[in-house]
Design a protein around this motif. Structure first.
Motif, mmCIF file in Angstrom:
data_model
loop_
_atom_site.group_PDB
_atom_site.id
_atom_site.type_symbol
_atom_site.label_atom_id
_atom_site.label_comp_id
_atom_site.label_asym_id
_atom_site.label_seq_id
_atom_site.Cartn_x
_atom_site.Cartn_y
_atom_site.Cartn_z
ATOM 1 N N LYS A 178 -28.460 8.836 -0.519
ATOM 2 C CA LYS A 178 -27.908 9.399 -1.672
ATOM 3 C C LYS A 178 -26.464 8.707 -1.937
ATOM 4 C CE LYS A 178 -28.115 13.415 -3.525
ATOM 5 N NZ LYS A 178 -27.694 15.054 -3.565
ATOM 6 N N VAL A 179 -26.437 7.933 -3.057
ATOM 7 C CA VAL A 179 -25.123 7.231 -3.370
ATOM 8 C C VAL A 179 -23.938 7.975 -3.473
ATOM 9 C CG1 VAL A 179 -24.089 5.558 -4.955
ATOM 10 C CG2 VAL A 179 -26.456 5.288 -4.297
ATOM 11 N N SER A 180 -23.057 8.012 -2.713
ATOM 12 C CA SER A 180 -21.799 8.825 -2.665
ATOM 13 C C SER A 180 -20.823 8.277 -3.552
ATOM 14 C CB SER A 180 -21.561 9.493 -1.372
ATOM 15 O OG SER A 180 -20.998 8.229 -0.588
ATOM 16 N N LYS A 181 -20.439 7.014 -3.424
ATOM 17 C CA LYS A 181 -19.236 6.289 -4.112
ATOM 18 C C LYS A 181 -19.632 4.837 -4.562
ATOM 19 C CE LYS A 181 -14.335 6.377 -3.318
ATOM 20 N NZ LYS A 181 -13.236 6.673 -2.448
ATOM 21 N N ILE A 182 -19.227 4.364 -5.500
ATOM 22 C CA ILE A 182 -19.402 3.095 -6.084
ATOM 23 C C ILE A 182 -17.920 2.414 -6.105
ATOM 24 C CG2 ILE A 182 -20.009 1.609 -8.134
ATOM 25 C CD1 ILE A 182 -22.151 3.650 -8.807
#
Length: 701
Positions: free
Chosen positions: A627-631
């Protein structure tokens, strides 16, 4: 004036001193062994109460929190109700002292043993007995025969005197022996299936050491002892004695042959009440009533003992070595985790087992430090079990003592915590009692444990032995009745498996017991124990393969110790989350052992799955759904395991050139990523494009 004597005992100095502390007591001795100090005082009333016909002895053992440098817990911050240990030690001191007072001394006596300093060696129990005897010996109270005690243990096959409590877990024997110079008075202890011969050797060694301590007490008495007060013997008028004898002897001889306890006791009570009414004085003199009771008791005792000695037949028709009829059944209660009803003659125990988790362990804060108990046995003795009307309050000294004996007997056969991680509680409710309900508790407790599916090492049974000694004749009685306990000379309880003894308790009511008689009693007890075990085996031969469906299911898994922190999470956040999501109980140990308890298999499996994900090791080349947690401008951080993040560089987001990371992924989005590398610092390099199907070559189309 200070008077002091000392000796070396098992490598430590034993000091007895008097003359400075508590000087207004009839006798006061400060007993010190190592850094443990107990002040024991003895005081007797100057007159006996009118009509009293028994010895009103009270022994109180108390532990001061300051002895171990502690402040008591709770709101009031002071010592309060006696703890279980204090009650057990009070009984331990009382039992060898009581038979040594003159039978005609009826004054109130109060012995107080106060622990003032404790060195964690666990020596306060036997030291209390030594101090109490010394205090009575130097006082003017009519107590003429010194008694002393030691602890005897066995380590690596060798007997050891006064082993420190810190080493007790290495011992397969832990026994307190109290004795006079000539004979053993009391034995109390537990063992790991030792033979009767090994137990006897331990008692003999203890007695040899006890004789040295008694010599020390006599030395103190010679220096500081007060003249003993003149004993006023109670003279019962010959005419009254004759009147009672003629009126009741034949009736008592008939009554004691009634096999059924309640009927027998009703008959004896009626005879006593009738003679009291017939011979009472005009002014209702309580001393005359006492004298009638004394003579009545003497005749009853003589008749019962004479019948056994001369005919070898007891009041219920049994021979000296016969065991009463035994019946037992298990699973007598539908919703408990394990239950059994054990009946031997007119003694009946309902034993019930409850299995719990580590949260159910008993927490104990004693002088030796804070400990926990994962096995508890609680014994209840309601009035109806003996046909009496009695208020039901908290457990008394007798109930606590009997429960501790049965608990000790069963503790030796319980499985280790590593293989059976349950907290175990047994409750024994005595429904009928006519002879050793504590040993019935052992038998019922064993059956209930097996019914609950507890994988015990071996079944345990218990038996109570008695003794009648008249002149040179000595008879040992197996499976004694309450009457034989009351009128006999010994109460000797032995519990064990087919292989050996697990618990022993002996109290003598005469001047003591010699080694040969003790050996006979142990052998006769062994034969009786094997008979009882055979009867129990006919009911349930081995533990059930599975625990009750109503018991919590405990599953143990192992993770790397360094992963414990991750499962707990910051401030316990992670473990609380697992418990809230699954409804299970979780106990984590520092070595990485995790116990998951739940009554629902699906919940336990869900918790295990979460923990496995948390503790899973990242593998290079493996594809994860993360899961993408930070961009960030240079890429996206993706959580691939609950506590593990990796970086997908912008160059690894897609097969084409990416201008803005946010054009390809969003925070919270789930994407497939492949682990490319884990560097020396543990940083993980991920690739999205390596986990994606490569686009078809346009020229090929």
């Amino acid at each position: 004036m200070l008077h002091k004597v000392e000796m070396m005992l098992a490598g430590k100095k034993l000091i007895l001193e008097t003359g400075v502390w508590a000087r207004l007591a009839d006798g006061a001795v400060k007993a010190q062994y190592g850094d443990t100090v107990i002040l024991v005082t003895a005081v007797a009333s100057k007159m006996s109460k009118p009509g009293i016909d028994f010895l009103p002895l009270t022994v109180d053992y108390q532990e001061k929190a300051y002895a171990a440098g502690k402040i008591p817990g709770g709101f009031f911050k002071r010592e309060g109700k006696s703890s279980e240990k204090e009650i057990l030690n009070s009984r331990l001191i009382d039992r060898p002292l009581r038979p040594l007072f003159p039978s005609s001394f009826f004054n109130d006596i109060h012995v107080v043993a106060s622990v003032l300093s404790a060195d964690q060696s666990g020596s306060t129990d036997f030291l209390g007995i030594i101090g109490a005897s010394a205090a009575l010996m130097i006082s003017d109270i009519p107590f003429y025969s010194s008694v002393a005690a030691v602890r005897v243990s066995r380590m690596n096959g060798e007997l050891v005197i006064n082993l420190d409590a810190t080493e007790s877990d290495k011992s397969d024997l832990n026994m307190i022996v109290a004795a006079t110079e000539d004979a053993v008075m009391m034995v109390e202890g537990g063992a790991q299936e030792l033979s009767e011969e090994q137990i006897l050797k331990a008692i003999d060694l203890a007695h040899r050491e006890i004789r040295k301590i008694i010599a020390l007490q006599k030395e103190l008495q010679a220096k500081a002892g007060k003249p003993k007060q003149k004993l006023i013997s109670i003279e019962i008028h010959a005419e009254l004695r004759s009147q009672v004898d003629k009126a009741v002897r034949t009736k008592i001889e008939e009554a004691v042959q009634i096999a059924e306890k309640s009927q027998r006791q009703e008959a004896l009570n009626a005879i006593r009440e009738n003679i009291q009414e017939e011979l009472k004085s005009e002014n209702g003199d309580p001393d005359r009533q006492r004298d009638i009771n004394v003579v009545f008791h003497e005749i009853e005792k003589e008749v019962v003992r004479k019948g056994v000695i001369e005919k070898g037949i007891r009041s219920d028709g049994r021979g000296t070595a016969d065991i009463r009829p035994i019946t037992s059944e298990v699973s007598v209660l539908p919703r408990t985790h394990g239950s059994a009803l054990f009946t031997r003659g007119e003694t009946q125990s309902l034993a019930v087992v409850t299995l719990g988790t580590s949260d159910d362990e008993q927490k104990i804060d004693g002088l030796e430090g804070a400990t926990t108990k994962s096995f508890m046995l609680h014994y209840n003795f309601p009035g109806f079990s003996v046909g009496e009307v009695r208020a039901m309050r908290g457990p008394g000294r007798r109930e606590i003592g009997h429960g501790a004996l049965a608990e000790r007997a069963l503790r030796a056969i319980l499985p280790p915590k590593e293989t059976f991680p349950y907290t175990i509680r047994i409750v024994s409710d005595i429904l009928e009692s006519n002879g050793s309900s504590s040993m019935a508790t052992v038998c019922g407790g064993t059956l209930a444990l097996m019914d609950a599916g507890v994988p015990i090492k071996a079944p345990v049974a218990g038996i109570a032995m008695g003794l009648i000694k008249e002149g040179n004749q000595t008879l040992i009685l197996s499976d004694i009745l309450g009457q034989e306990d009351h009128l006999g000379d010994m109460d000797f309880k032995v519990a064990g498996t087919r292989n050996g003894v697990t618990a022993i308790q002996m109290d003598i009511k005469i001047d003591g017991l010699d080694s040969a008689t003790l050996s006979r009693a142990l052998e006769q007890a062994r034969i009786g124990r094997l008979h009882i075990l055979e009867k129990m085996q006919n009911t349930l031969a081995e533990p059930k393969k599975e625990c009750s469906i109503y018991a919590p299911k405990i599953i143990r898994i192992k993770i790397k110790p360094e992963k414990v922190r991750e499962v707990i999470g910051p401030g316990g956040k992670m473990i609380r989350s697992i418990i809230e999501r699954t409804g299970v109980k979780i106990d984590i140990e520092d070595d990485g052992t995790i116990a998951i308890a739940s009554s629902d298999d699906a919940s336990a499996k869900a918790a295990i799955e979460i923990i496995n994900k948390i503790t899973e090791e990242v593998e290079v080349g493996k594809i994860y759904l993360g899961k993408v947690s930070k961009i960030m401008d240079f890429g996206a951080f993706v959580t691939i395991l609950p506590t593990v993040d990796g970086l997908v560089h912008v160059s690894q987001l897609a097969h084409h050139r990416v201008k803005n990371v946010s054009d390809e992924v969003k925070e919270g989005e789930e994407i497939l990523v492949k682990v490319l590398e884990i560097d020396k610092q543990g940083k993980i390099r991920l690739s999205r494009k390596e986990a994606m199907t490569a686009p078809e070559n346009k020229e090929a189309n």
